[in-house]
Design an enzyme around this catalytic site. Structure first.
Site, PDB file in Angstrom:
ATOM      1  CD  GLN A 228      -2.739  -1.483   0.206  1.00 53.30           C
ATOM      2  OE1 GLN A 228      -3.756  -0.808   0.179  1.00 53.30           O
ATOM      3  NE2 GLN A 228      -2.465  -2.388  -0.729  1.00 53.30           N
ATOM      4  N   GLY A 269     -11.882   1.937   4.407  1.00 56.69           N
ATOM      5  CA  GLY A 269     -10.950   1.159   3.600  1.00 56.69           C
ATOM      6  C   GLY A 269     -10.048   2.017   2.728  1.00 56.69           C
ATOM      7  CG  HIS A 270      -7.335   0.000   0.040  1.00 57.00           C
ATOM      8  ND1 HIS A 270      -6.426  -0.930  -0.366  1.00 57.00           N
ATOM      9  CD2 HIS A 270      -8.520  -0.426  -0.441  1.00 57.00           C
ATOM     10  CE1 HIS A 270      -7.018  -1.867  -1.068  1.00 57.00           C
ATOM     11  NE2 HIS A 270      -8.292  -1.582  -1.126  1.00 57.00           N
ATOM     12  CG  ASN A 271      -6.960   3.873  -2.891  1.00 56.55           C
ATOM     13  OD1 ASN A 271      -6.483   2.746  -2.747  1.00 56.55           O
ATOM     14  ND2 ASN A 271      -6.219   4.919  -3.236  1.00 56.55           N
TER      15      ASN A 271
END
Length: 370
Positions: A228, A269-271
């Site tokens: 990440q 969560g990511h993004n």
């Protein structure tokens, strides 16, 4: 130790505050007993003549009429009810009349915290805190016991790091922002000015990114980590509850815009991108790459699946599962029992046709009824 009077002494003034001083500071009109001191803020049902309370909606009229609160913040439509309650104390009841009682009460709590119940803060840098030689900590910032500021990190004017906070390499804490005990601000992550992050929250952990790779024996697949490489960017005036997790982006950044409010135990969560002044209640989960618009609300336990979009001014009921993008403002709800996936898809398709089937059934009944 159990405090007397239901713990009211925790937020009581030792000498009382002149009601006129409060009204002068926060605005509105004072009616009734205009010479009165307020010792504490209290809910309607627990208040006494030394207390100040508020009524935000006419549906609480019965509670207002039964309340012993000496002063009540009310809208103009409830001012007479506040002043005409039975058995008044010496000097009578007082009504603080404003256009928006809830907003005024919110402002009052902030005034009370600053003037009556100031929160003690550590002074300077605690002897057990550690600041890397390459970090920049403003002289007015406060670092609690065992706080850590790593190389290249910046802590701006008036910021406060609680006990055991870790600000990792090149992270940035804005002016006046407070990080509670055991908060982690990950490397390259940023939070703007006047923020508040409650204890145990982790900002900038790895997003949940893994690629399935077949095993040599063909029996199944293993999970190969995807590094990440993004960060987390948080705007100004953001409040984040306890034990939340906000994952860094896989390539780009996870973003929380200005004024976002998160309750406890929330997963971002990511993004994910969250628009300004959106609020989420406890245990909400937002899966990776979802985009949440501005001025949205999500009730407790709501779930938004990955890569979906919510327009501005979308409101999601508690425990709902958002399974498609919502591009029109409004209030949405949806709870559907879990089932075998194939059966669930058939039932969901039938449910979509339920209204049409109902109309067809009514038409058939009209034709067959003598």
């Amino acid at each position: 130790m159990v405090l007397p009077n239901g713990g009211r002494d925790r937020q009581a003034s030792a000498t009382g505050v002149l009601l006129a001083e409060l009204v002068a500071a926060l605005g509105g009109e004072l009616r009734g007993a205009d010479v009165r001191r307020v010792w504490r803020l209290a809910p309607l049902v627990e208040a006494d003549p030394d207390s100040l309370s508020f009524v935000a909606h006419p549906r609480y009229l019965a509670q207002l009429q039964a309340s012993r609160a000496g002063v009540v913040i009310v809208a103009p439509t409830l001012a007479d009810a506040a002043l005409q309650r039975p058995d008044p104390p010496p000097g009578g009841w007082a009504a603080w009349v404003v256009a928006d009682p809830y907003a005024t009460f919110a402002a009052l709590t902030r005034w009370w915290r600053a003037h009556v119940q100031p929160r003690p803060a550590p002074v300077g840098v605690h002897p057990t805190a550690w600041v890397a030689p390459g970090a920049r900590v403003h002289p007015t910032a406060r670092l609690g016991p065992f706080a850590v500021v790593e190389d290249g990190a910046v802590v701006e004017e008036g910021a406060e790091l609680g006990a055991h906070v870790v600000v990792q390499v090149r992270a940035h804490v804005g002016a006046g922002t407070r990080l509670g005990p055991h908060v982690v601000l990950g490397y390259d992550c940023r939070i703007g000015a006047r923020g508040l992050v409650h204890g145990g929250t982790v900002i900038g952990a790895d997003g949940f990114g893994f690629a399935p790779v077949p095993l040599p024996d063909g029996e199944g697949k293993r999970w190969e980590k995807i590094e990440q490489l993004g960060a987390v960017r948080i705007g100004d005036d953001v409040e984040i509850g306890a034990n939340c997790c906000i994952d860094r982006g896989a390539l780009g950044d996870t973003v929380l815009e200005d004024g976002v409010k998160l309750d406890n135990l929330i997963q971002i969560g990511h993004n994910v991108h969250v628009g300004r002044h959106t609020a989420m209640a406890g245990c909400v989960g937002i899966a990776g790459s979802a985009r949440i618009g501005a001025f949205c609300t999500l009730g407790g336990g709501a779930i938004v699946l990955g890569h979906l979009e919510l327009a501005d001014h979308v409101h999601i009921s508690a425990a709902s599962v958002v399974m498609r993008s919502i591009l029109q403002p409004g209030h949405y709800s949806g709870i559907f029992p879990i089932d075998d996936n194939r059966a669930w898809e058939k039932n969901a398709a039938t449910l979509r046709q339920l209204h049409a089937l109902r109309e067809r059934l009514k038409a058939l009944e009209r034709r067959t009824t003598p």
